[in-house]
Motif scaffolding. Structure first.
Motif, mmCIF file in Angstrom:
data_model
loop_
_atom_site.group_PDB
_atom_site.id
_atom_site.type_symbol
_atom_site.label_atom_id
_atom_site.label_comp_id
_atom_site.label_asym_id
_atom_site.label_seq_id
_atom_site.Cartn_x
_atom_site.Cartn_y
_atom_site.Cartn_z
ATOM 1 N N GLY A 44 0.637 -1.417 -0.192
ATOM 2 C CA GLY A 44 -0.539 -0.010 0.222
ATOM 3 C C GLY A 44 0.772 0.998 -0.068
ATOM 4 N N ALA A 45 0.674 2.382 -0.545
ATOM 5 C CA ALA A 45 1.186 3.780 -0.308
ATOM 6 C C ALA A 45 -0.082 4.832 0.028
ATOM 7 C CB ALA A 45 1.383 4.354 -1.595
ATOM 8 N N GLY A 46 0.611 5.965 1.046
ATOM 9 C CA GLY A 46 -0.253 6.749 1.562
ATOM 10 C C GLY A 46 0.749 8.171 0.864
ATOM 11 N N ILE A 47 -0.371 8.749 0.224
ATOM 12 C CA ILE A 47 0.551 9.613 -0.404
ATOM 13 C C ILE A 47 -0.048 10.915 -0.669
ATOM 14 C CG2 ILE A 47 1.768 10.607 -2.635
ATOM 15 C CD1 ILE A 47 2.716 7.687 -1.497
ATOM 16 N N ASP A 48 0.986 12.054 0.866
ATOM 17 C CA ASP A 48 -0.183 13.570 0.886
ATOM 18 C C ASP A 48 0.858 14.376 0.198
ATOM 19 O OD1 ASP A 48 -1.798 15.336 1.848
ATOM 20 O OD2 ASP A 48 0.056 15.897 3.334
ATOM 21 N N ALA A 49 2.041 13.906 -0.709
ATOM 22 C CA ALA A 49 2.982 15.111 -1.045
ATOM 23 C C ALA A 49 2.435 15.301 -2.504
ATOM 24 C CB ALA A 49 4.248 16.009 -0.323
ATOM 25 N N HIS A 50 3.130 15.092 -3.787
ATOM 26 C CA HIS A 50 3.000 14.994 -5.148
ATOM 27 C C HIS A 50 3.340 15.815 -6.072
ATOM 28 C CE1 HIS A 50 -0.624 12.178 -3.893
ATOM 29 N NE2 HIS A 50 -1.178 13.805 -3.244
ATOM 30 N N ALA A 51 4.451 15.055 -6.380
ATOM 31 C CA ALA A 51 5.346 15.185 -7.684
ATOM 32 C C ALA A 51 4.822 16.954 -8.297
ATOM 33 C CB ALA A 51 5.599 14.719 -8.668
ATOM 34 N N VAL A 52 3.640 17.030 -9.303
ATOM 35 C CA VAL A 52 2.467 18.344 -9.713
ATOM 36 C C VAL A 52 0.996 17.549 -8.601
ATOM 37 C CG1 VAL A 52 1.477 18.574 -11.895
ATOM 38 C CG2 VAL A 52 3.528 17.197 -12.112
ATOM 39 N N GLU A 53 0.815 19.536 -8.605
ATOM 40 C CA GLU A 53 -0.188 19.471 -7.412
ATOM 41 C C GLU A 53 -0.725 21.033 -8.194
ATOM 42 O OE1 GLU A 53 1.358 20.226 -3.216
ATOM 43 O OE2 GLU A 53 1.710 17.987 -3.098
ATOM 44 N N PRO A 54 -2.081 21.066 -8.148
ATOM 45 C CA PRO A 54 -2.962 19.403 -7.554
ATOM 46 C C PRO A 54 -2.715 18.366 -8.188
ATOM 47 C CG PRO A 54 -4.438 21.525 -8.022
ATOM 48 C CD PRO A 54 -3.279 21.925 -8.485
#
Length: 313
Positions: free
Chosen positions: A246-256
């Motif tokens: 699994g993965a929990g991702i709050d920060a992303h390479a492209v945002e939004p």
């Protein structure tokens, strides 16, 4: 720097703190800057974004970022070399660690499955995991990493952290590793890998397909600091293959995060909108850091959170 020599300009949200900044600044001049304001005499700037054109501030000597992350400020041509940069580093450590712990708990128990069952009104009982005894690897042992370690130890986890600086092998019950060998060891021994490191030249793309493959089968990755450290394509591939649990991702390479990003529908992925540290407490701690630095600046004392440009934070 003695009182009265600074001209402090406020932008963005810092403008609402005009009275408090003026109190901290003593005899120094404080200006809430509007588009038409004269910027030629401003020596210190609070609340600016990296998009601000600093050529409009020929007298500038100090910029304070009201955000903790400063990677945007360190891009070539953004900040003149003679300008001191400070940040709000540490203001969001507590909620970031809480968010990471929440995601770890959700992943270990497959909480989204309960949510789906609730929507179906389905009394679905099952055996699930727990954090106790699990091995946590923390990538980046700064403010949020240290706070997360304390919370994880309270959950009876085994904690190892990768730290860039220093040579100590332990911080209390936390085992500390260093360098490339330490990273490989961290990956091989982590049931949960949490990324709390800043985005720098050294950390950008640090976790790709090769590194993810070193994690034990069924391990989970949680990202709470900055996107761009974990290769999201490799992450999705590892989720689809089943290598990652699994993965929990709050920060992303492209945002939004774009609507067509495969992360939205990747198996066992939990996506949150870079929202982990959006709390009243974060804002209050950031404000306190800013005001303390204003007081220190006009007194001629060492500033808190001076950014090391070579290190990237």
């Amino acid at each position: 720097m003695s009182g009265g020599e600074e001209v402090i300009g406020l932008l963005g949200g810092a403008r609402s703190d005009l009275a408090a900044v003026q109190k901290a600044a003593g005899d120094s001049t404080v200006i809430a800057l509007e588009e038409h304001s004269d910027r030629s005499s401003v020596t210190a700037l609070l609340g600016a974004s990296p998009a601000e054109d600093l050529t409009r501030y020929p007298a500038m000597r100090w910029v304070h970022s009201t955000a903790a992350g400063v990677d945007g400020w360190l891009r070539p041509g953004v900040l003149p070399e003679h300008v001191i940069l400070t940040s709000a580093a540490g203001n969001g450590a507590i909620p970031l660690a809480e968010h990471a712990l929440m995601l770890m708990l959700m992943l270990s128990r497959d909480a989204p499955r309960w949510a789906r069952a609730q929507e179906r009104h389905d009394w679905e009982r099952r055996t699930h995991g727990e954090l106790a005894g699990a091995r946590l690897g923390i990538l980046g042992y700064g403010n949020s990493g240290e706070d997360l370690a304390r919370k994880a130890l309270a959950c009876h986890m085994e904690v190892t952290a990768l730290r860039r600086r220093g040579s100590a092998a332990h911080d209390g019950e936390v085992r500390i590793v260093h360098g490339d060998d330490g990273l490989r060891e961290l990956l091989r021994t982590s049931d949960m890998l949490v990324v709390t490191a800043p985005l720098t030249v050294e950390t950008a793309g640090m976790i790709g397909a090769e590194q993810i493959a070193l994690l034990p089968p069924g391990a989970c990755i949680v990202v709470i600091s900055r996107g761009g450290i974990v290769d999201e394509s490799a992450l999705v591939d590892a989720l689809r293959s089943g290598h990652l649990g699994g993965a929990g991702i709050d920060a992303h390479a492209v945002e939004p995060l774009p609507p067509d990003s495969p992360l939205w529908e990747a198996p066992n992925a939990i996506v949150t909108p870079h929202n982990a540290a959006t709390t009243a407490g974060t804002a209050a701690r950031g404000r306190a850091i800013m005001l303390e630095n204003v007081d220190r600046r006009v007194r001629g004392e060492q500033l808190h959170n001076v950014v090391d440009r070579a290190a990237g934070y």
